[in-house]
Design a protein around this motif. Structure first.
Motif, mmCIF file in Angstrom:
data_model
loop_
_atom_site.group_PDB
_atom_site.id
_atom_site.type_symbol
_atom_site.label_atom_id
_atom_site.label_comp_id
_atom_site.label_asym_id
_atom_site.label_seq_id
_atom_site.Cartn_x
_atom_site.Cartn_y
_atom_site.Cartn_z
ATOM 1 N N GLN A 95 0.857 -1.183 0.000
ATOM 2 C CA GLN A 95 0.000 0.000 0.000
ATOM 3 C C GLN A 95 0.896 1.237 0.000
ATOM 4 O O GLN A 95 1.842 1.331 0.773
ATOM 5 N N THR A 96 0.555 2.143 -0.902
ATOM 6 C CA THR A 96 1.369 3.356 -1.006
ATOM 7 C C THR A 96 0.800 4.403 -0.050
ATOM 8 O O THR A 96 -0.385 4.711 -0.130
ATOM 9 N N ILE A 97 1.664 4.924 0.835
ATOM 10 C CA ILE A 97 1.195 6.019 1.682
ATOM 11 C C ILE A 97 1.298 7.304 0.873
ATOM 12 O O ILE A 97 0.380 8.093 0.789
ATOM 13 N N ARG A 98 2.454 7.507 0.265
ATOM 14 C CA ARG A 98 2.543 8.580 -0.731
ATOM 15 C C ARG A 98 3.692 8.280 -1.666
ATOM 16 O O ARG A 98 4.451 7.332 -1.473
ATOM 17 N N GLY A 99 3.802 9.083 -2.714
ATOM 18 C CA GLY A 99 4.850 8.807 -3.694
ATOM 19 C C GLY A 99 4.266 8.052 -4.878
ATOM 20 O O GLY A 99 3.091 7.697 -4.887
ATOM 21 N N LYS A 100 5.093 7.842 -5.899
ATOM 22 C CA LYS A 100 4.609 7.233 -7.137
ATOM 23 C C LYS A 100 5.622 6.215 -7.640
ATOM 24 O O LYS A 100 6.815 6.359 -7.413
ATOM 25 N N VAL A 101 5.117 5.208 -8.316
ATOM 26 C CA VAL A 101 6.003 4.285 -9.036
ATOM 27 C C VAL A 101 5.689 4.444 -10.513
ATOM 28 O O VAL A 101 4.535 4.391 -10.906
ATOM 29 N N TYR A 102 6.708 4.691 -11.301
ATOM 30 C CA TYR A 102 6.461 4.849 -12.744
ATOM 31 C C TYR A 102 7.107 3.710 -13.496
ATOM 32 O O TYR A 102 8.263 3.380 -13.253
ATOM 33 N N TRP A 103 6.355 3.167 -14.439
ATOM 34 C CA TRP A 103 6.919 2.144 -15.312
ATOM 35 C C TRP A 103 7.003 2.753 -16.697
ATOM 36 O O TRP A 103 6.106 3.463 -17.116
ATOM 37 N N SER A 104 8.048 2.408 -17.411
ATOM 38 C CA SER A 104 8.084 2.906 -18.782
ATOM 39 C C SER A 104 7.034 2.132 -19.567
ATOM 40 O O SER A 104 6.657 1.029 -19.197
#
Length: 1557
Positions: free
Chosen positions: A726-735
């Motif tokens: 679970q993400t509290i904050r922030g982002k994961v980016y996939w190309s």
């Protein structure tokens, strides 16, 4: 009397047509013959000619495929027509008896009509199967003609002013209506199919299901008669006798019944509610179920109502027959109520029903119809229930695939809960649906019954009914209590199973530490609670059975006694037995009502659980995973080759550094960052973030390594990138193009229950070259060669258990094989030795993956591989410590680099000194080989045993299989009963016999009582003078009441006996269960370790779970039910035979028929039951497998494939279940019809022999009960046969040999502190694993001084580990001896020997419970000693931090600690036991280098004064050893100190060291 068509009465004008032809009744009747004769003449030639050739049949494998429009309606109308014809024939024959001479025209046309109607339906069926509608014209013409002729007859009747009160008028009117309706059906066929009068007839295709040859379940497609009698099942059931039914034979499900179809129906109605109702409220599952499956339930309920109403025909017919037998003497021709018209007699409707033969036939028809409707109703509900279950399973599965991982890991949603949903809750709902029509059918049945009783007996009936109604709540109470105890029993048994599983998984450790009895007691303790609960359960069950039998007796008692005292009128046999039969009818709904209500309550709970589950958290929104990534972010990534990485603690502040030079990119690759995390804070569900402040990039097409200490969040980081946290904050980016394809190998290896090849290809197309390359890279070929079927061997729960390293390599191979851009490998080296790791690194990761330019993310402890990394991420305490290339880190963070360097040097030294590290893998392979070798040997012996049983001096193979398949396992029944104790068995048998004798006595007494004095005296004759009247009457009443006391005594005795029987059976069951489980547990726990190598864990567990459950809960009930049904049937047949001995003649053919029905059914039922069980297991496994491997499945994006597999498995299981229930209906319809024939023969025999009316009533009442119990006899026999298999399986384990725990020495002879010094002498030692196997150690001689550090090494299979087991007497020492401190260990009791030595094993084993329990289950040590041990093992600080310290919880298998930590606990465990001898089976595979070095030091210091024997896989650990023993193929070849051996150039030791340089 001459036979003439119109009769030749005196002075009759039967043949005169003076008033006009149509006014002659006889002529009209003759006219009615014409259509029937016409039909017979036309159809017979067509049937014979057309069907002789068979050419016209459409070539399709089912002859049931086509239905003309109005098919079912036509069948129903024809059956009604047949019934009306029967009435017409009966009316004609009875009227004829009133005439002077025989009038054939009264019944002859009706008989012909009956034959014609039968022909019409046969003819129609044949036309339909041949799809040749033109021939239907013949039927069309027949209906028109019949309609016209009947119309004329009716018109003539009306003219003669005959009306509804004359029966023949009613029948004729009914026939007119029926013929008219059939005509309409025929016109409809012409309208739809246009086969005549139209230019282009309509072409028809069979339903889609039947074009598919795989569909074998024909119930929806056959005609109505076959549907009602399950005729289409015959071939299947009869063939089953010759060879077992296999999955192929039952084929596929029809489309309408497949799980997918039903899932769509349920889901649509579920989602619809979401739309229509307010969004916050969760959709109701009940509503969705009603919308999706309401229709069939209504149909079933309708059928059920019809059956119930017909059920009341039985008692009424009995009362009629008995009454008219009584009155038949006075029945005189003077009281005719009919009239003469057309010169023949017309009777009224009531008159016909006073004829006993007519009543007997009616009773028979009513029974047949009632049973047909009842079975149809059952079938419809069962089919709906199965459909519902399929839909629910699909719904649950879809939800599982979207469950959030944190739910699973934080324990909000455990695997157990999911398995319960699948195995228990869906079944509860299915069962509820099966019983659901009862909920509204029963009240109606009860009300009707009470009304009829009142009509028969007046007010006293209400008292009887009152007794029943008063006791019903008690029954409900018992039922709810039953459910509760069953639930608590279930909880205890789950707990017991958990403990048993742990014991079996860690059995080797338990035996080595001599802890098996402690853990065995833990199980026994839980079992004790379970048994207490079981006893309560048995008590309530027996109470419930007792209530069922006792309530009707009590009701009958109350009713008849009050009747004797209140009512003026004497009780006639007719009324007495009719009401007796009614009481029998009433008991069933009342008994069932409690069950149904209980199921309804359970269903409410299940729906509640399902609802919660369907509402539980799902994994985060999928949009970013689907590569819908904001574009500007992608651009931002490209511009900023420079990123700032700040450690949370701010200790290192790194300046911007340029990213290193990359390799040449593929031309297509524009993005250089595959995955990027910005300011990520992630959690596993509690609000504490596990990972904080994560800013990382994973460069495309390169090898990124994530390193750090045990438990610093490396694995979590991978999962966070996969979107599992679970993400509290922030982002994961996939190309953009990467997200769809990630291959992921988890740290905890996860395998499917499938072949090795399927596990590796994992749904990708098979490419031989690629597959070969992957297998080589993971060095799996040698392991595969060992498997019995190579890579086609089943592995996983149901298959072979592989070792950790083998499992892990298969998982890595799976990740390599997938053709994906990104590969995530989570610590793939943890369970591998150095050679394999190197090979995998070089061949697999560097060569295979990097050649493909795949992006690789690798989590590892092996720092020596850092030099290969293009990018390194160093983690510490849940955040990133450093990110960059090795060079960057060397430049910017010298301290970290130096730290790594020292660790790496240490690893390098080990690499240099590396010798025999291969042996771990080779050991695994050896275990595998050993397991197979022995398993084959074992299975051969098993097969031989079975064959011996089968071939009892019988050469003809066919007949043996058949005889074996239809034999009842008497031997096992005896075994079971003897486990229960002979006293209980004797009590059960005698009380059962006594009970049934008393029950017969009650009814016989009732018969004697009611027919005590002649009918005509019962009411005083008004012409006799008054004095005489009173005297006579009082005497009569007194005599009448003199029967009461005996009646009361008999009823009381019966009730008492009911209680005794029900209690004895249940407690016999408890006694048997107690003994069997106790013996089984003790046998298995004390079995030699060899037994566990040979027997798959799953098989042992099954004995403790499924089989024990059957023995605990199912066998006693089946046994009770079986004995009760058999005795009831026997007593009924006995009574009927006693009343009318003629019945015995008819009994012979009936018994033969019954014998064959039960024989065929039992075999088929057993097969279908096995199929149902065997198809259920893969389904449940698939669910638990999916739940375990969720992260992997989602990372691979294979949800759709798994869903498809689930649907297939569900359908297969549902097919088996449907066939099983259809087979049950097949049986029940047949036994019910047999029962109806028994009633018919009994009543006809009674009427013809005209015996005493009271006894006739008795006989008929009993005959009615037979119909209910015949099928129970067979069903229970079949069930018992299946359930006895459990006893057989448990019994097969009870013959295992135990280890010899005694020893020849007494415990008192062993000194308290033995072994004081730790001196070991090995003299001429020879060891083997089994008497059937070759020795693994031959003539070994060695001497180890006290306190010496000894290393043992040698090539694979040289017998090193066998020696370590020999110290504990775990293997068969068949020659020589080991003497420790002057005592030969083989003479010692095992308990003493094993409790005085210490060992650390290769794979860490922890048990669920507390940390204290794991270190010191005997509870003999002080806390200080435990803390000291933890400190030595570097665990003190970690344990201190846990809530509860030493009493902190350890979950099952120690899953809440990392593998490294578990290994450290095992070391601590060895230190706690202050033994002067420690044996170390090299135990440092899963520990990072730093920890390992500390360990080596600790062993040297903490054990300075003890003897330490190290089985070396890492030769580095024994280079300082004071003595080295080198083994080769079971013999000791060298023994000296390490330096001395190295000095000898050609010593095996120095060769080993050199070859592994």
């Amino acid at each position: 009397m001459a036979l003439s068509f119109c009769g030749n009465d005196r002075g009759s004008s039967a043949y005169s047509v003076d008033n006009g032809v149509l006014d002659n009744g006889c002529f009209v009747d003759a006219l009615n013959l014409v259509p029937h004769v016409f039909l017979l003449f036309i159809t017979f030639p067509i049937l014979f000619i057309g069907w002789g050739s068979q050419s016209s049949k459409v070539q399709i494998h089912h002859n049931t495929w086509l239905h003309f429009p109005g098919h079912n309606l036509r069948w129903i109308l024809t059956f009604t027509l047949l019934f009306v014809h029967v009435c017409e024939i009966a009316e004609g024959i009875v009227s004829n008896t009133q005439m002077e001479s025989n009038h054939l025209h009264l019944f002859m046309p009706a008989l012909m009509g009956f034959i014609a109607a039968t022909t019409s339906v046969v003819y129609y069926h044949n036309i339909e199967t041949a799809n040749f509608p033109k021939l239907l014209l013949a039927l069309f013409i027949y209906w028109i003609l019949a309609f016209i002729t009947k119309m004329i007859k009716l018109w003539k009747f009306a003219e003669a002013s005959l009306g509804v009160q004359q029966l023949r008028f009613c029948i004729t009117a009914l026939l007119v209506v029926l013929y008219g309706l059939l005509m309409a059906v025929e016109i409809n066929v012409i309208r739809v199919r246009k086969y005549v009068f139209f230019a282009n007839p309509q072409k028809v295709k069979p339903p889609e299901d039947l074009q598919d040859l795989g569909v074998r379940f024909l119930q929806p497609f056959v005609n109505l008669l076959s549907k009602a009698t399950y005729w289409w099942m015959n071939p299947l059931i009869i063939k089953a006798h010759k060879r077992p039914i296999e999955l192929k034979k039952i084929g596929k499900l029809p489309i309408a019944m497949r799980a997918l179809t039903n899932y769509m129906r349920l889901k649509d109605s579920y989602e619809e509610q979401r739309k229509t109702e307010d969004q916050d409220k969760s959709p109701s599952i009940w509503k969705s179920m009603y919308r999706a499956f309401g229709g069939p339930i209504l149909l079933s309920s309708t059928l059920r109502y019809m059956a119930d109403l017909l059920g009341f025909a039985g008692p009424l017919c009995i009362s009629g027959i008995v009454e008219h037998l009584d009155n038949s003497t006075e029945f005189d021709r003077t009281n005719k109520t009919g009239n003469m018209t057309f010169g023949v007699y017309f009777m009224s409707s009531t008159e016909l029903l006073q004829n006993t033969s007519v009543l007997a036939v009616l009773l028979f028809l009513a029974l047949v119809l009632q049973r047909t409707f009842l079975q149809a109703s059952y079938y419809v509900t069962i089919e709906t229930g199965i459909n519902l279950r399929g839909a629910l399973l699909a719904m649950i599965y879809n939800k599982i695939l979207r469950l959030s991982t944190s739910n699973m890991s934080m324990g909000e949603m455990t695997l157990g809960q999911i398995n319960n949903l699948v195995a228990i809750e869906t079944n509860q709902l299915m069962w509820f649906l099966f019983l659901c029509p009862n909920l509204w059918a029963m009240p109606v049945q009860i009300i009707m019954g009470v009304i009829l009783l009142y009509y028969l007996l007046g007010e006293s009936a209400l008292i009887g009914a009152g007794v029943i109604l008063l006791l019903a709540p008690v029954q409900y109470l018992i039922a709810t209590k039953l459910a509760d105890t069953q639930k608590s029993t279930l909880d205890y048994s789950t707990d017991r199973l958990k403990k048993t599983t742990e014991i079996l998984k860690g059995i080797k450790l338990l035996k080595l530490y001599a802890w098996e009895n402690i853990f065995c007691d833990r199980v026994e303790e839980t079992r004790g609670k379970e048994l207490t609960s079981l006893k309560t359960f048995s008590l309530y069950t027996s109470m419930s059975i007792f209530m069922n039998v006792a309530i009707p007796i009590a009701a009958v008692l109350a009713t008849f006694v009050t009747h004797a005292y209140i009512e003026e009128v004497r009780l006639s046999p007719a009324r007495a037995f009719a009401s007796l039969a009614l009481f029998h009818i009433l008991v069933t709904p009342l008994f069932l009502l409690s069950t149904v209500v209980r199921f309804a309550v359970k269903a409410l709970v299940s729906v509640q659980k399902l609802s919660e589950f369907l509402q539980s958290d799902e994994i985060g929104d999928d949009s970013w995973r689907n590569a819908e990534m904001p574009l500007e972010v992608g651009k931002k990534n490209k511009h900023h080759g420079i990123t700032k990485v700040v450690n949370r603690k701010g200790r290192y502040r790194m300046d911007n550094y340029e990213q290193p030079m990359r390799r040449q990119l593929r031309p297509t690759e524009t993005e250089d960052v595959a995955v990027q995390v910005n300011e990520g804070y992630f959690t596993w569900g509690s609000n504490l973030s596990t990972l904080s402040d994560i800013n990382i990039q994973i460069p495309t097409g390169q090898l990124t390594m994530i390193v750090g200490q045990v438990g610093c969040g490396k694995s979590s980081l991978l999962l966070a990138m996969l979107g599992e946290m679970q993400t509290i904050r922030g982002k994961v980016y996939w190309s953009n193009k990467n997200r769809y394809s990630v291959a992921y190998a988890a740290q905890k290896s996860w395998l499917l229950n499938a072949t090795v090849e399927e596990n590796i290809t994992f749904g990708s197309p098979f490419n031989k070259q690629r597959y070969k390359a992957v297998i080589d890279a993971c060095s799996l070929q040698p392991d595969i060669d060992l498997l019995p079927f190579g890579d086609q061997t089943e592995i996983g729960e149901r298959g072979i258990n592989l070792s950790g390293g083998q499992r892990q390599r298969i998982c890595v191979a799976r990740a390599l094989y997938q053709n994906t851009n990104i590969v995530f490998l989570d610590d793939p080296f943890s369970a591998l030795d150095i050679h394999l790791s190197d090979h995998l690194m070089q061949e697999g990761i560097l060569k295979f993956l990097q050649d493909d330019k795949r992006t690789v993310v690798l989590v590892t402890h092996k720092l020596q591989y850092l030099i290969h990394a293009d990018w390194i991420i160093a983690m510490k305490d849940g955040s990133v410590l450093r990110e960059g290339t090795l060079k960057d880190i060397q430049t910017y963070d010298v301290e970290l680099y130096e730290h790594w360097k020292t660790l790496m040097n240490r690893q390098d030294q080990e690499l240099e000194k590396e010798t025999e590290m291969e042996s771990q893998t080779i050991l695994e392979r050896k275990t595998l080989r050993r397991a197979f070798y022995s398993r084959e040997a074992k299975s051969q012996t098993d097969d031989e045993d079975e064959e011996e049983e089968v071939e009892e001096d019988d050469d003809d193979n066919m007949s043996t299989t058949t005889s074996r398949r239809s034999k009842i396992p008497w031997k096992m029944c005896c075994r079971y009963l003897s486990s229960g104790g002979f006293l209980m068995v004797f009590l059960m048998v005698s009380s059962k016999l006594a009970k049934h004798s008393v029950m017969v006595a009650i009814d016989y007494w009732l018969a004697a009582w009611t027919s005590s004095n002649p009918h005509n005296q019962s009411l005083a004759d008004p012409f006799v003078n008054a004095t005489n009247y009173t005297k006579n009457d009082d005497a009569q009443i007194a005599e009448h009441r003199s029967y009461v006391p005996v009646f009361i005594i008999l009823c009381g005795a019966a009730i008492a006996l009911c209680l005794i029987t029900s209690l004895t059976v249940e407690f016999l069951g408890v006694a048997a269960a107690t003994n069997l489980h106790h013996n089984l547990l003790n046998k298995i726990i004390h079995a030699p370790i060899r037994f566990f190598d040979v027997t798959p864990l799953g098989q042992i567990l099954n004995r403790f779970s499924a089989d024990t459950n059957i023995i605990d809960q199912h066998i006693p009930q089946t046994l009770e039910s079986l004995t009760r049904s058999i005795l009831l049937c026997l007593s009924a047949i006995g009574v009927i035979a006693f009343v009318t001995p003629a019945f015995l003649i008819a009994l012979v053919p009936l018994m033969v028929a019954f014998y064959f029905i039960q024989k065929y059914f039992r075999v088929a039922s057993k097969d279908l039951q096995d199929l149902d069980d065997s198809t259920q297991l893969p389904l449940l496994c698939h669910f638990s497998e999916t739940a375990e491997g969720l992260t992997t499945i989602r990372a691979f994006r294979h949800e759709a494939r798994f869903k498809q597999r689930m649907l297939e498995l569900t359908d297969t299981n549902n097919t088996a279940y449907l066939f099983l229930s259809a087979a049950n209906r097949w049986l029940e319809v047949r036994t019910d019809y047999l029962g109806a024939v028994i009633v018919l023969t009994a009543s006809v025999a009674a009427i013809w022999t005209s015996s005493q009316s009271g006894l006739v009533g008795l006989g008929l009442t009993y005959a009615l009960t037979v119909t209910n119990y015949l099928n129970w006899v067979v069903r229970n026999l079949a069930d018992l046969e299946v359930q006895m298999a459990a006893v057989k399986k448990v019994n097969s384990f009870l013959s295992t040999e135990s280890e010899n725990y005694e020893g020849s020495m007494n415990v008192s002879q062993v000194p308290e502190d033995w072994p004081q010094h730790g001196e070991i002498k090995i003299q001429d030692l020879c060891v083997r694993y089994d008497t059937m196997l070759k020795p693994v150690l031959k003539h070994v001689n060695a001497h180890i001084n006290p306190g010496q550090k000894v290393g043992i090494c040698g090539r694979t299979g040289s017998g090193k580990s066998s020696l370590s087991l020999a110290f504990f007497n775990m293997v068969d020492v068949f020659d020589g001896k080991i003497v420790i401190d002057g005592i030969d260990i083989c003479k010692l009791p095992l308990q003493t020997l094993r409790s005085r030595l210490s060992i650390i094993l290769q794979d860490p084993v922890l048990f669920s419970g507390s940390i204290r329990l794991n270190l010191d289950p005997e509870c003999t040590c002080t806390d200080d000693r435990l803390w000291e041990a933890l400190e030595i093992a570097q665990l003190k600080n970690m344990v201190k931090a846990l809530p509860g310290g030493l009493d902190a919880v350890v979950t099952e298998g120690g899953e809440n600690f990392s593998v490294g930590q578990r290994q450290l606990f095992c070391l601590a465990r060895a230190f706690v036991r202050k033994s002067s001898i420690l044996i170390m089976d090299e135990a440092t595979a899963s520990i990072d280098m730093a920890t390992e070095n500390i360990l080596q030091k600790v062993v040297m210091t903490a054990f300075a004064d003890r003897t330490v024997v190290t089985i070396a896989h890492l030769v580095s650990s024994i280079l300082e050893a004071e003595q080295v023993l080198v083994f080769e193929s079971g013999t000791l070849v060298e023994s000296d100190s390490a330096p001395n051996l190295l000095a000898l150039k050609d010593s095996l030791f120095s060769i080993l060291v050199r070859t592994h340089k």
